[in-house]
Each structure stands twice: as structure tokens, then as C-alpha cells.
Scaffold this active site. Structure first.
Site, PDB file in Angstrom:
ATOM      1  N   SER A 139       4.845  -6.935  -2.445  1.00  0.00           N
ATOM      2  CA  SER A 139       4.651  -7.369  -1.059  1.00  0.00           C
ATOM      3  C   SER A 139       4.879  -8.869  -1.009  1.00  0.00           C
ATOM      4  CB  SER A 139       3.203  -7.049  -0.658  1.00  0.00           C
ATOM      5  OG  SER A 139       2.865  -7.716   0.527  1.00  0.00           O
ATOM      6  N   TYR A 197      -6.102  -7.228  -1.722  1.00  0.00           N
ATOM      7  CA  TYR A 197      -4.721  -6.741  -1.684  1.00  0.00           C
ATOM      8  C   TYR A 197      -3.782  -7.785  -2.295  1.00  0.00           C
ATOM      9  CZ  TYR A 197      -0.432  -4.714   0.332  1.00  0.00           C
ATOM     10  OH  TYR A 197       0.820  -4.168   0.514  1.00  0.00           O
TER      11      TYR A 197
HETATM   12  P1  NDP Z   1       0.959   4.154   3.519  1.00  0.00           P
HETATM   13  O1  NDP Z   1      -0.507   3.909   3.585  1.00  0.00           O
HETATM   14  O2  NDP Z   1       1.669   4.643   4.734  1.00  0.00           O
HETATM   15  O3  NDP Z   1       1.305   5.133   2.313  1.00  0.00           O
HETATM   16  C1  NDP Z   1       0.743   4.909   1.056  1.00  0.00           C
HETATM   17  C2  NDP Z   1       1.100   6.058   0.138  1.00  0.00           C
HETATM   18  O4  NDP Z   1       0.463   5.824  -1.127  1.00  0.00           O
HETATM   19  C3  NDP Z   1       0.573   7.405   0.652  1.00  0.00           C
HETATM   20  O5  NDP Z   1       1.492   8.420   0.309  1.00  0.00           O
HETATM   21  C4  NDP Z   1      -0.711   7.570  -0.145  1.00  0.00           C
HETATM   22  O6  NDP Z   1      -1.123   8.922  -0.294  1.00  0.00           O
HETATM   23  C5  NDP Z   1      -0.252   7.009  -1.458  1.00  0.00           C
HETATM   24  N1  NDP Z   1      -1.360   6.754  -2.379  1.00  0.00           N
HETATM   25  C6  NDP Z   1      -2.457   5.994  -2.203  1.00  0.00           C
HETATM   26  N2  NDP Z   1      -3.259   6.075  -3.278  1.00  0.00           N
HETATM   27  C7  NDP Z   1      -2.643   6.901  -4.165  1.00  0.00           C
HETATM   28  C8  NDP Z   1      -2.952   7.381  -5.453  1.00  0.00           C
HETATM   29  N3  NDP Z   1      -4.094   7.067  -6.069  1.00  0.00           N
HETATM   30  N4  NDP Z   1      -2.070   8.191  -6.084  1.00  0.00           N
HETATM   31  C9  NDP Z   1      -0.914   8.545  -5.490  1.00  0.00           C
HETATM   32  N5  NDP Z   1      -0.579   8.154  -4.243  1.00  0.00           N
HETATM   33  C10 NDP Z   1      -1.433   7.344  -3.593  1.00  0.00           C
HETATM   34  O7  NDP Z   1       1.577   2.759   3.038  1.00  0.00           O
HETATM   35  P2  NDP Z   1       3.055   2.125   3.175  1.00  0.00           P
HETATM   36  O8  NDP Z   1       4.057   3.198   3.222  1.00  0.00           O
HETATM   37  O9  NDP Z   1       2.995   1.108   4.238  1.00  0.00           O
HETATM   38  O10 NDP Z   1       3.132   1.328   1.802  1.00  0.00           O
HETATM   39  C11 NDP Z   1       3.965   1.723   0.728  1.00  0.00           C
HETATM   40  C12 NDP Z   1       4.052   0.565  -0.249  1.00  0.00           C
HETATM   41  O11 NDP Z   1       4.611  -0.586   0.407  1.00  0.00           O
HETATM   42  C13 NDP Z   1       2.692   0.104  -0.791  1.00  0.00           C
HETATM   43  O12 NDP Z   1       2.833  -0.277  -2.128  1.00  0.00           O
HETATM   44  C14 NDP Z   1       2.373  -1.117   0.078  1.00  0.00           C
HETATM   45  O13 NDP Z   1       1.464  -1.985  -0.551  1.00  0.00           O
HETATM   46  C15 NDP Z   1       3.758  -1.713   0.215  1.00  0.00           C
HETATM   47  N6  NDP Z   1       3.923  -2.628   1.335  1.00  0.00           N
HETATM   48  C16 NDP Z   1       3.853  -2.166   2.615  1.00  0.00           C
HETATM   49  C17 NDP Z   1       4.069  -3.019   3.682  1.00  0.00           C
HETATM   50  C18 NDP Z   1       4.067  -2.553   5.095  1.00  0.00           C
HETATM   51  O14 NDP Z   1       4.313  -3.394   6.000  1.00  0.00           O
HETATM   52  N7  NDP Z   1       3.796  -1.279   5.381  1.00  0.00           N
HETATM   53  C19 NDP Z   1       4.346  -4.456   3.471  1.00  0.00           C
HETATM   54  C20 NDP Z   1       4.378  -4.834   2.076  1.00  0.00           C
HETATM   55  C21 NDP Z   1       4.201  -3.934   1.063  1.00  0.00           C
HETATM   56  P3  NDP Z   1      -2.176   9.615   0.740  1.00  0.00           P
HETATM   57  O15 NDP Z   1      -1.390  10.018   1.949  1.00  0.00           O
HETATM   58  O16 NDP Z   1      -2.685  10.753  -0.060  1.00  0.00           O
HETATM   59  O17 NDP Z   1      -3.228   8.593   1.061  1.00  0.00           O
END
Ligand code: NDP
Length: 262
Positions: A139, A197
Site C-alpha cells: 500500500s 495498518y
Molecule cells: P477487501 O477487504 O475487499 O478484501 C480482503 C480480502 O482478504 C478478502 O477476500 C478477505 O476474505 C481476505 N482475507 C482477510 N483475512 C484473510 C485471511 N486470514 N486469510 C485469507 N484471506 C483473508 O480488501 P481489498 O480488496 O481492498 O484489499 C486487497 C489488498 O489490497 C489488501 O492487501 C489491502 O491491504 C490492499 N490495499 C487496498 C487498498 C484499497 O484502496 N482498497 C489500498 C492499498 C492497499 P474475507 O472475505 O473472508 O474477509
């Protein structure tokens, strides 16, 4: 005959991970695994992609559960003999208005976002074949300058985190020290920021550099690349749908560039 290439995405059931899986199905010449911690949510996402004509395979993978990581590793080893692309996308983020104690937020965030990625990589990176690619979804919060607690302690932390001789164990100690300090309430005085975070993503970025150095010294495999990336501010559950980028734009450098140039 060359083995069929294999790509794996963690947290693929929704958000950016879902779009990455779709993009790989569209453009990657190999087998694509959508993994999710919850089997139902994962299979629903696969069914949704199937309706669009894409054919990812599903496997359960909870990155905070060592048993789940081990099962997945065994499965990939036995089924494919190796791995070519690993996208460490899964992560969590507490909402800004969360009333959970800061110490608990630190424990959960570091356990999943940092140690979850580390443990997944410790299991799967040994399976990666030559020309492998690892993408750690970090990020803009993963920039070193976001370590902005009290000086000069913050500067000392930044120096340690950016050291070309930093080891995985030393990095783990920095992450554990943050969790301990967050529970004790003196993390800021020790140089850490007021965001769990941020610490987790700085950890992922530092880890990526250690992993690249390890691959560079690994003479058994060639052309191994580890990237840590910022997807932009994306419209997902994590951002409470405040991000202006679509999930597809979040997976495309070109779209990010276009957005930043506006
Ligand atoms: P979401 O919250 O929409 O999705 C997160 C995903 O991670 C979900 O599928 C969730 O599963 C899964 N997850 C969480 N914990 C676990 C675990 N223990 N094991 C396996 N899967 C897990 O987030 P985003 O799509 O927004 O984020 C995706 C990535 O991008 C992350 O790394 C985030 O930090 C990064 N990011 C996002 C930004 C944004 O603007 N959205 C900006 C910068 C970075 P479940 O549905 O079961 O909870």
C-alpha cells in the site's frame, strides 16, 4: 514437456483479489487458483467468474492458519509439483472509527497482514520455479516515511527497516515489538506511527526486499522477481467503498497512472 504454469491469489473471493484472479484468468497462460479463507465465499466467487466464462480453480487458504497453509502447500506440491505466480493479496484493515483497543488492533493486523504473508511465503516460496513472480500487495501506507512516531526513535526504525542486511528474524522482532508497545501504549514514543495498518504494510514492503535478496542468492532458480505494489485507492469493502478506482483499475498500473495524471 514443460509443466503447466500455476498462479495463486490469496483473498480472492472479493475486492482487489477477485479482480486479480479475473485478470489472471483472462491473460495468464496457466492454471489459476482463487483461494479464500471461507470455502463458501470462495466457491461463490468462482461460480461468479464461471458465469463470465473464466475457469479459476478453488482451494481453501486461511493465511493466519498454519494448518490451512500446510494443507495448501501439500496440495500444490502433489498436484502441480511447483508454483509460478503467487499474489499475496489477503489483508485486513480496522476502520478508523473502530472502538477495539489499539493493542488488539495491532495483534490482529500484524498477525494477518504481516505474519500471514510471511508464513504463506515460507511455505510456498520453496515451491516456486525459475521465472517465478511474487506480488505482495502492500500500500502507499507501506512507505518507510509513514514510520513517523517520535524522533529520533522513528528515524532509527526507518534505518533498520531499510537496511540491506535486515533479516526476516530481525523484521519479525520489529513487528513483535510494535505489538508489545501497542499493548503497553508506548508505541509512539518508540517511534512507531499510530496506525497498525501502516506498520503491517511497511513490514510487507521490507519483507519483499528481503525475499528478493534471498532469491538473488539462490543459484538453484533463475529470474525470480518479488514486487510490492500499491493498487491505488480502490472501491472495496476495506475502504468502505470510498476509493475512486474500480477493482479492475486497482489491478492495472496503466489505470493507476491515468488516475494520478488527472
Ligand atoms: P477487501 O477487504 O475487499 O478484501 C480482503 C480480502 O482478504 C478478502 O477476500 C478477505 O476474505 C481476505 N482475507 C482477510 N483475512 C484473510 C485471511 N486470514 N486469510 C485469507 N484471506 C483473508 O480488501 P481489498 O480488496 O481492498 O484489499 C486487497 C489488498 O489490497 C489488501 O492487501 C489491502 O491491504 C490492499 N490495499 C487496498 C487498498 C484499497 O484502496 N482498497 C489500498 C492499498 C492497499 P474475507 O472475505 O473472508 O474477509
Amino acid at each position: 514437456m514443460a509443466a503447466v504454469k500455476v498462479a495463486v491469489v490469496t483473498g480472492g473471493n472479493k475486492g482487489i483479489g477477485y479482480a486479480i484472479t479475473q485478470g489472471l484468468c483472462d491473460r495468464y497462460n496457466g492454471t489459476v487458483y482463487l483461494t479464500a479463507r471461507d470455502e463458501n465465499r470462495g466457491r461463490e466467487a468462482v461460480a461468479k467468474l464461471n458465469k463470465l466464462g473464466y475457469k479459476p480453480l478453488f482451494h481453501q487458504l486461511d493465511i493466519e492458519d498454519q494448518g490451512s497453509i500446510n494443507r495448501f502447500k501439500r496440495f500444490i506440491e502433489e498436484t502441480h509439483g511447483g508454483l509460478d505466480v503467487l499474489v499475496n493479496n489477503a489483508a485486513i484493515a480496522y476502520k478508523n472509527d473502530s472502538t477495539d483497543p489499539f493493542g488488539k488492533q495491532a495483534e490482529d493486523t500484524i498477525r494477518i497482514n504481516f505474519f500471514g504473508v510471511l508464513n504463506t511465503c515460507r511455505a510456498l516460496l520453496p515451491l516456486m520455479r525459475s521465472h517465478g513472480r511474487v506480488v505482495n500487495v502492500s500500500s502507499s501506507c507501506g512507505h518507510l516515511l509513514r514510520i513517523n512516531g517520535q524522533e529520533p526513535q522513528a528515524a532509527e526504525l526507518r534505518t533498520k527497516l531499510s537496511s540491506p542486511s535486515l533479516t526476516e528474524e530481525e523484521l519479525c522482532d520489529i513487528m513483535r515489538s510494535f505489538v508489545k508497545a501497542a499493548n503497553a501504549g508506548n508505541h509512539y514514543e518508540l517511534g512507531y506511527p499510530n496506525s497498525c495498518y501502516v506498520v503491517s504494510k511497511v513490514g510487507v514492503s521490507a519483507l519483499s526486499q528481503i525475499q528478493q535478496r534471498t532469491f538473488d542468492n539462490d543459484t538453484s532458480r533463475v529470474d525470480m522477481v518479488v514486487n510490492h505494489v500499491h493498487p491505488g485507492y480502490v472501491d472495496t469493502d476495506m475502504t468502505s467503498h470510498k476509493g475512486p478506482l474500480t477493482i479492475e483499475e486497482g489491478t492495472s498500473c496503466k489505470e493507476n497512472f491515468k488516475f494520478e495524471k488527472k
